[in-house]
Design an enzyme around this catalytic site. Sequence first.
Site, short mmCIF file in Angstrom:
data_model
loop_
_atom_site.label_atom_id
_atom_site.label_comp_id
_atom_site.label_asym_id
_atom_site.label_seq_id
_atom_site.Cartn_x
_atom_site.Cartn_y
_atom_site.Cartn_z
N SER A 1 2.78 31.91 21.99
CA SER A 1 3.85 30.95 21.69
C SER A 1 3.51 30.00 20.55
CB SER A 1 4.21 30.15 22.94
OG SER A 1 3.13 29.32 23.33
N HIS B 1 1.52 23.37 23.30
CA HIS B 1 2.69 23.38 22.42
C HIS B 1 2.69 22.15 21.53
CE1 HIS B 1 5.40 26.39 24.81
NE2 HIS B 1 4.41 26.98 24.17
N ASP C 1 11.01 23.20 25.19
CA ASP C 1 10.38 23.51 26.47
C ASP C 1 11.08 22.96 27.70
OD1 ASP C 1 8.42 24.89 25.13
OD2 ASP C 1 6.97 23.25 25.19
#
Length: 180
Positions: A57, A96, A123
Amino acid sequence: MGWIGETVDSIKSIKIRQFLTQALTLGMIVTSALIIWKALMCVTGTESPVVVVLSGSMEPGFQRGDILFLRMTKEPIRAGEIVVFKVDGRDIPIVHRAIEVHERKTTGKVDVLTKGDNNEVDDIGLYADGQMWLHRHHIMGRAVGFLPYVGWVTIIMTEKPIIKYILIGAMGLLVITSKD
């Protein structure tokens, strides 16, 4: 007789004092590793000073298997920083980027919205039900450095536990059968 036969003979010939010495040595190695981990926790201000990127990701910035070094300070999180966070109800931390940060003027608290660089959407779908933002207690730390691909050892041992048991067994045999 071969390597296995020599190992069995070596184990049979171990005296109790030698066995206790080797067990104590193994215990000291494990204890030293734990002390180093706790010291890193104190120095970095985070419960997990080192994490492994487990998914794609964050590509192309971070690849699956990269090790990230974390640090947590009192300074507020800023948009653009790479953060590692834990969501209520999930055990595995997520790596992230903070894409939006809202600082409340009255309390000074910060709300953070994150997104993986390689993901299409933010998210919010990963957060707990009804949760729209991350708060300070969700964030484990900021990424301050990384080692590419070194974390593959962890990923392989997690995905294929038999390899982990073989490695632990082999190391244990080496410690037990080593001669001083």
